[in-house]
Design a protein around this motif. Structure first.
Motif, PDB file in Angstrom:
ATOM      1  N   LEU A   1     -16.034  19.160  67.342  1.00 54.20           N
ATOM      2  CA  LEU A   1     -15.227  19.864  66.354  1.00 54.20           C
ATOM      3  C   LEU A   1     -14.620  21.092  67.015  1.00 54.20           C
ATOM      4  O   LEU A   1     -15.056  21.509  68.092  1.00 54.20           O
ATOM      5  N   GLY A   2     -13.629  21.692  66.373  1.00 52.76           N
ATOM      6  CA  GLY A   2     -13.001  22.888  66.915  1.00 52.76           C
ATOM      7  C   GLY A   2     -11.712  22.575  67.638  1.00 52.76           C
ATOM      8  O   GLY A   2     -11.044  21.573  67.366  1.00 52.76           O
ATOM      9  N   LYS A   3     -11.353  23.434  68.578  1.00 54.20           N
ATOM     10  CA  LYS A   3     -10.106  23.258  69.332  1.00 54.20           C
ATOM     11  C   LYS A   3     -10.216  22.067  70.277  1.00 54.20           C
ATOM     12  O   LYS A   3     -11.159  21.957  71.067  1.00 54.20           O
ATOM     13  N   GLY A   4      -9.239  21.172  70.186  1.00 58.17           N
ATOM     14  CA  GLY A   4      -9.218  20.021  71.082  1.00 58.17           C
ATOM     15  C   GLY A   4     -10.465  19.170  70.969  1.00 58.17           C
ATOM     16  O   GLY A   4     -11.122  18.871  71.968  1.00 58.17           O
ATOM     17  N   ALA A   5     -10.809  18.780  69.770  1.00 61.53           N
ATOM     18  CA  ALA A   5     -12.030  18.007  69.530  1.00 61.53           C
ATOM     19  C   ALA A   5     -12.078  16.770  70.412  1.00 61.53           C
ATOM     20  O   ALA A   5     -11.093  16.026  70.521  1.00 61.53           O
ATOM     21  N   LEU A   6     -13.221  16.565  71.077  1.00 63.58           N
ATOM     22  CA  LEU A   6     -13.449  15.421  71.969  1.00 63.58           C
ATOM     23  C   LEU A   6     -12.397  15.328  73.074  1.00 63.58           C
ATOM     24  O   LEU A   6     -12.047  14.243  73.526  1.00 63.58           O
ATOM     25  N   GLY A   7     -11.892  16.475  73.478  1.00 65.59           N
ATOM     26  CA  GLY A   7     -10.928  16.488  74.564  1.00 65.59           C
ATOM     27  C   GLY A   7      -9.553  15.987  74.191  1.00 65.59           C
ATOM     28  O   GLY A   7      -8.699  15.773  75.055  1.00 65.59           O
ATOM     29  N   SER A   8      -9.299  15.810  72.895  1.00 69.14           N
ATOM     30  CA  SER A   8      -7.998  15.325  72.437  1.00 69.14           C
ATOM     31  C   SER A   8      -7.132  16.506  72.006  1.00 69.14           C
ATOM     32  O   SER A   8      -7.497  17.665  72.182  1.00 69.14           O
ATOM     33  N   GLY A   9      -6.006  16.201  71.416  1.00 69.21           N
ATOM     34  CA  GLY A   9      -5.138  17.263  70.904  1.00 69.21           C
ATOM     35  C   GLY A   9      -5.462  17.642  69.475  1.00 69.21           C
ATOM     36  O   GLY A   9      -4.707  18.388  68.844  1.00 69.21           O
ATOM     37  N   LEU A  10      -6.579  17.125  68.957  1.00 68.51           N
ATOM     38  CA  LEU A  10      -6.937  17.378  67.570  1.00 68.51           C
ATOM     39  C   LEU A  10      -7.724  18.678  67.438  1.00 68.51           C
ATOM     40  O   LEU A  10      -8.796  18.835  68.020  1.00 68.51           O
ATOM     41  N   ASP A  11      -7.177  19.620  66.685  1.00 66.76           N
ATOM     42  CA  ASP A  11      -7.908  20.837  66.331  1.00 66.76           C
ATOM     43  C   ASP A  11      -8.471  20.636  64.934  1.00 66.76           C
ATOM     44  O   ASP A  11      -7.715  20.396  63.982  1.00 66.76           O
ATOM     45  N   LEU A  12      -9.795  20.726  64.802  1.00 67.92           N
ATOM     46  CA  LEU A  12     -10.417  20.358  63.535  1.00 67.92           C
ATOM     47  C   LEU A  12     -11.529  21.326  63.159  1.00 67.92           C
ATOM     48  O   LEU A  12     -12.446  21.581  63.950  1.00 67.92           O
ATOM     49  N   ASP A  13     -11.433  21.861  61.958  1.00 65.53           N
ATOM     50  CA  ASP A  13     -12.489  22.705  61.402  1.00 65.53           C
ATOM     51  C   ASP A  13     -13.116  22.005  60.204  1.00 65.53           C
ATOM     52  O   ASP A  13     -12.429  21.324  59.436  1.00 65.53           O
ATOM     53  N   VAL A  14     -14.413  22.206  60.045  1.00 66.44           N
ATOM     54  CA  VAL A  14     -15.156  21.627  58.917  1.00 66.44           C
ATOM     55  C   VAL A  14     -15.856  22.754  58.168  1.00 66.44           C
ATOM     56  O   VAL A  14     -16.552  23.580  58.774  1.00 66.44           O
ATOM     57  N   THR A  15     -15.663  22.791  56.858  1.00 66.42           N
ATOM     58  CA  THR A  15     -16.313  23.779  56.004  1.00 66.42           C
ATOM     59  C   THR A  15     -17.279  23.068  55.066  1.00 66.42           C
ATOM     60  O   THR A  15     -16.889  22.109  54.377  1.00 66.42           O
ATOM     61  N   VAL A  16     -18.519  23.516  55.034  1.00 61.72           N
ATOM     62  CA  VAL A  16     -19.518  22.982  54.108  1.00 61.72           C
ATOM     63  C   VAL A  16     -19.588  23.906  52.904  1.00 61.72           C
ATOM     64  O   VAL A  16     -19.857  25.104  53.045  1.00 61.72           O
ATOM     65  N   HIS A  17     -19.332  23.363  51.725  1.00 59.15           N
ATOM     66  CA  HIS A  17     -19.320  24.161  50.494  1.00 59.15           C
ATOM     67  C   HIS A  17     -20.402  23.664  49.557  1.00 59.15           C
ATOM     68  O   HIS A  17     -20.491  22.460  49.282  1.00 59.15           O
ATOM     69  N   ALA A  18     -21.229  24.561  49.051  1.00 58.01           N
ATOM     70  CA  ALA A  18     -22.278  24.207  48.097  1.00 58.01           C
ATOM     71  C   ALA A  18     -21.787  24.429  46.683  1.00 58.01           C
ATOM     72  O   ALA A  18     -21.440  25.546  46.294  1.00 58.01           O
TER      73      ALA A  18
END
Length: 460
Positions: A169-186
């Motif tokens: 997760l984060g910048k360049g997830a898995l070395g790809s061009g995908l920037d991905l953030d995950v938020t856990v909400h209760a």
């Protein structure tokens, strides 16, 4: 204590009848729930973790959507809508951010599959999120978790932290061009927030109430942007499809309902728990591999998909548990929450408790549900206590009919379902309460709901 034991069962039980478990069950999501520290990234990587995501990120987003669509994966949250088709609805080139929202607000009475899955194998969901976000061109995903399950919340937070640290997760997830953030909400604990638009309102900080549609979430969802809302099990099933192939996935289940799924078996059964198998197996088969009903008792009625689905009787033991088979028999597969009740259970009492739950959880936004569930409870309580009249049975059906299909969301339909089906199969039992001036069942002989007010779901 193993994860399976903590949640009241195992994914691969010993045979309690003539059916061999290995021929009935198909553990995929639950394959290593009994491993020591099954929830850690280290364990997940030992079981081909994130291999599906690597394959997906090497594909074009539209190709991933087409692949999931071709696999035949249907939403595991209850409606059974094709997952790939839902992803396909997201508009492209609209210049707006896209969001993925995972519905982990599991609250249907009898349903207990997503919470054990997140507790035992949270990285399956996180990997599925990576794949889904790549497919719908999203850079931010939200997991809306039921706030009461604090141990699961902590474990999910830790899994997200591990995924960030490992570069999944984060910048360049898995070395790809995908920037991905995950938020856990209760969430704060409201049944209505299991409805996707009420969930979105809650996630935005407002009171959880269903929205008027259209527009649908795919066009104007979270923060008025295109949004996909998927169930935990739906997203967690995607990595195995990408890793092992759509043909492998379609080799299980039926033609229109392919693949594997988690069945939640609870109630008056010898070994309640999560049983993962192909769609289309029967309750008879599940009872055989789980040890059957509790010793000395027989099945009286059961729900195929939680309390909001029309009930079945022992005549329906061989109904294929897939979307088409259950629908043809007059009910809905729903969340595959198989609540089994034996002959000691009073149907009127069970339906009354369920209806009390729906009346309590109604958000009050629409009149049919708000008023209808209240009056259903009053009538059912009178009938259960022996104060009812025979005319009340037609009145019950009439009120349920005024709720069914006329409410803002499916909560009203869910409240009406046990009314219609119980009157269909057990009208004589209702009449016995009225003519006999009380309940003919001895509550001391049943383990169900020992305290009238303590439980609104199955206490197995």
């Amino acid at each position: 204590m193993t994860v399976a034991a903590e949640f009241g069962g195992a994914s691969r039980p010993h045979a309690g009848g003539t059916t061999h478990p290995e021929k009935v069950l198909a553990p995929v999501l639950s394959a290593f729930w009994d491993d020591p520290k099954s929830w850690t990234l280290e364990t997940y990587l030992r079981h081909e973790g994130y291999e599906g995501a690597r394959k997906a990120l090497a594909m074009a987003p539209d190709d991933v959507i087409a692949y999931v669509k071709d696999s035949g994966l249907r939403g595991r949250g209850g409606a059974g809508f094709p997952t790939g088709m839902k992803w396909q609805f997201i508009p492209q080139g609209d210049g707006k951010p896209h969001y993925l929202v995972v519905n982990a607000d599991e609250s249907e009475p009898g349903t207990c599959k997503d919470i054990p899955l997140l507790f035992a194998n949270p990285h399956a969901l996180i990997e599925g999120i990576v794949i889904a976000c790549h497919a719908i061109r999203s850079h931010h995903a939200f997991i809306y978790l039921r706030g009461e399950v604090v141990p699961v919340l902590r474990r999910l937070h830790e899994a997200v932290r591990e995924a960030y640290a490992a570069g999944f997760l984060g910048k360049g997830a898995l070395g790809s061009g995908l920037d991905l953030d995950v938020t856990v909400h209760a969430g704060a604990g409201a049944y209505i927030c299991g409805e996707e638009t009420a969930l979105l309102d809650s996630l935005e900080g407002r009171r959880g109430q269903p929205r008027l549609r259209p527009p649908f979430p795919a066009v104007a969802g979270l923060y008025a942007c295109p949004t996909v809302v998927n169930n935990v099990e739906s997203i967690a099933s995607v990595p195995a499809i990408l890793n092992k192939g759509k043909e492998w996935f379609r080799s299980m289940g039926s033609e229109k309902s392919p693949g594997f799924t988690l069945y939640s078996l609870s109630g008056h059964v010898a070994n309640p728990g999560q049983y993962e198998g192909p769609l289309g197996i029967t309750l008879r088969q599940l009872l055989e591999v789980s040890g059957g009903m509790r010793p000395g008792h027989r099945l009286k009625f059961w729900t195929p998909g939680g309390s909001s689905t029309p009930m079945f009787t022992d005549e329906h033991l061989d109904v294929p548990l897939d979307y088409e088979g259950v629908g043809a028999a007059g009910s809905m597969l729903g969340t595959k929450a198989l609540q089994c009740f034996d002959e000691t259970t009073c149907v009127v009492r069970a339906v009354t408790r369920w209806t009390e739950f729906y009346a309590h959880e109604s958000c009050g936004k629409c009149t049919p549900c708000r008023e209808g569930t209240y009056w259903l409870v009053q009538l059912l309580r009178d009938i259960e206590a022996g104060r009812g009249r025979l005319a009340d049975l037609d009145k019950l059906a009439d009120i349920a009919d005024n709720i069914n299909g006329k409410s803002f969301c499916a909560l009203g339909d869910g409240a009406a379902s046990p009314i219609f089906s119980s009157l269909q199969y057990f009208r004589a039992e209702y009449e016995e309460h009225i003519t006999g001036k009380g309940c003919p069942f001895d509550p001391a002989k049943s383990t169900l709901w020992a305290d009238n007010d303590a439980h609104l779901g199955v206490n197995a």
